[in-house]
Scaffold this active site. Sequence first.
Site, PDB file in Angstrom:
ATOM      1  CB  CYS A  26      -1.323  67.110 -34.565  1.00 42.77           C
ATOM      2  SG  CYS A  26      -0.940  65.491 -33.843  1.00 42.77           S
ATOM      3  CG  HIS A  43      26.626  78.064  -0.546  1.00 42.19           C
ATOM      4  ND1 HIS A  43      27.545  78.639  -1.388  1.00 42.19           N
ATOM      5  CD2 HIS A  43      26.037  79.080   0.123  1.00 42.19           C
ATOM      6  CE1 HIS A  43      27.507  79.948  -1.244  1.00 42.19           C
ATOM      7  NE2 HIS A  43      26.598  80.259  -0.323  1.00 42.19           N
ATOM      8  CB  CYS A  58      23.006  82.600  19.157  1.00 40.95           C
ATOM      9  SG  CYS A  58      24.032  83.302  17.837  1.00 40.95           S
ATOM     10  CB  CYS A  72      -2.272  54.322 -30.390  1.00 45.06           C
ATOM     11  SG  CYS A  72      -3.956  54.562 -29.809  1.00 45.06           S
ATOM     12  CB  CYS A 114      27.316  81.448   3.002  1.00 45.03           C
ATOM     13  SG  CYS A 114      27.890  82.621   1.742  1.00 45.03           S
TER      14      CYS A 114
END
Length: 495
Positions: A305, A227, A196, A272, A219
């Site tokens: 593992c 916010h 604008c 599994c 902001c």
Amino acid sequence: MFFRWDKEALLTKVAERDPDSVLKQAGVAVSGSCSGCSGSGPPGSSSTCQVCFTEVEPGETTTMDCGHTFCNECWRQHIKVQIGEGQARTIRCMSHKCGVVCDEEKVCTLLRSNSACTSCASTAAGSAAAGSGASGSGASSSGASGSGAGAAGAAGAGTSSGGGEADALSKYKQSLALSYVEDNSRVNFCPSVPWCGHAIQVDGDPFVEPECKCGKVFCFKCLKDPHTPCTCKMWDEWDEKIHGDSETRNWFMANTKPCPKCSKPVEKNGGCNLVMCKCGQAFCWLCGAATGTAHTWQKIEGHSCGRWKDEMDRKIDAAARNHKRYMHYFERYKLHMDSYGKEGEKRALLLKRIGEMVETGIEARDYTWLVRALDQLKVARGVLSNSYAFAYFFFGGEMYKEDFTEEDNKRNQDLFEEQQQRLEGEVERLSGLVEECSESLTIDAEARVRVINSTVSIESRIVKFFEMIETDLYGRLQSCSAQIAVYRPKRNLVA
């Protein structure tokens, strides 16, 4: 401009240091500091320019506030170079180690005078060429053609030179005007799309959410959408989450594993810990290593593992928990943001229907209370949507983890959610009342009172909600300070 239009910064610097040194640093000439005037001679006599070493008359020289004098043509070339290099706001004197900023009025005079003189010279050249053509009517056509070309060339050269000064003057003035906005911490351009062109100036606290004439609310500090109660840092991270791919990565980390052969993500759908990729590669779900296909429910043949199991489970659990927590807050944030857009659409539709009623001759009635209720709903939806982004970071996140114990954090979260839920309940109640009244557009005194009372109640709850956040939450931070835009009652509530 040196202190970015900040009077407080200037006064503070003057109080801390010697005023003359502050003026010198800012490029302002200090009386008595000039060591001599370059190229100056006895008053009224010609002088030698110390840049081009040309003898010039007194009227063809300019002396800046610092006392240094050079010929006008050298000044113009210097000024144009400075403007071309983006230094229009601080064009400094040509003298070696001077550093004084050239006077704005003298710069404009130099550029303007040369532009005017060149324009006059071009006009004179054109007139002379026309006269020559008239007197030389008996000349050959080739000679007349050559004369005309020469005149056109002279006029063109003059116009080009004058255009250079005029263009530099325009850029100089525009740069000085823009400096008040771009170099001023109290002024910002509206970030509307399409732009604008309006500039907003604030007095005092820069942590505000002003409304531009075009209707855009933003902001002032970070130029993003409103916010509050989130800080600008919170909103940057939240915006990255909802528009970036960080949560997508979290979901993949929590629910898939890359195949060790083709690297494509594989999702485990039960069974599994031996999983099979579409490429035919078998691998262990716990550690991701390639294995054979022989296995039992307890183990995979030739593979172990166990030492990685706890760590991998923790990583999977943490990623899944974080993603689930994010989705909880995001879904509620999105719900209120969608409603925020719908409240605006409802308001526009209501005003259209009221306008049609007036045009068709139906008796005009006062629906200001209904329009104001829709405006209040829109503001409340915005506050509620942002409150979920705030809660995501403030409770259970890493941002303020060191400021509160788990017990304090739980107590703060309970206090926050209690007021948040009360506000949500009142917002949904008013939404239902407005829906009923908007459909029929009948004036029911009882319904009107209920809508007005609910509108006032929501306004009061929002004010208390922000007071609690600023005092009981942000006010107790120890490791850092947090600044947010103060909520302004009745913002955007003009019917």
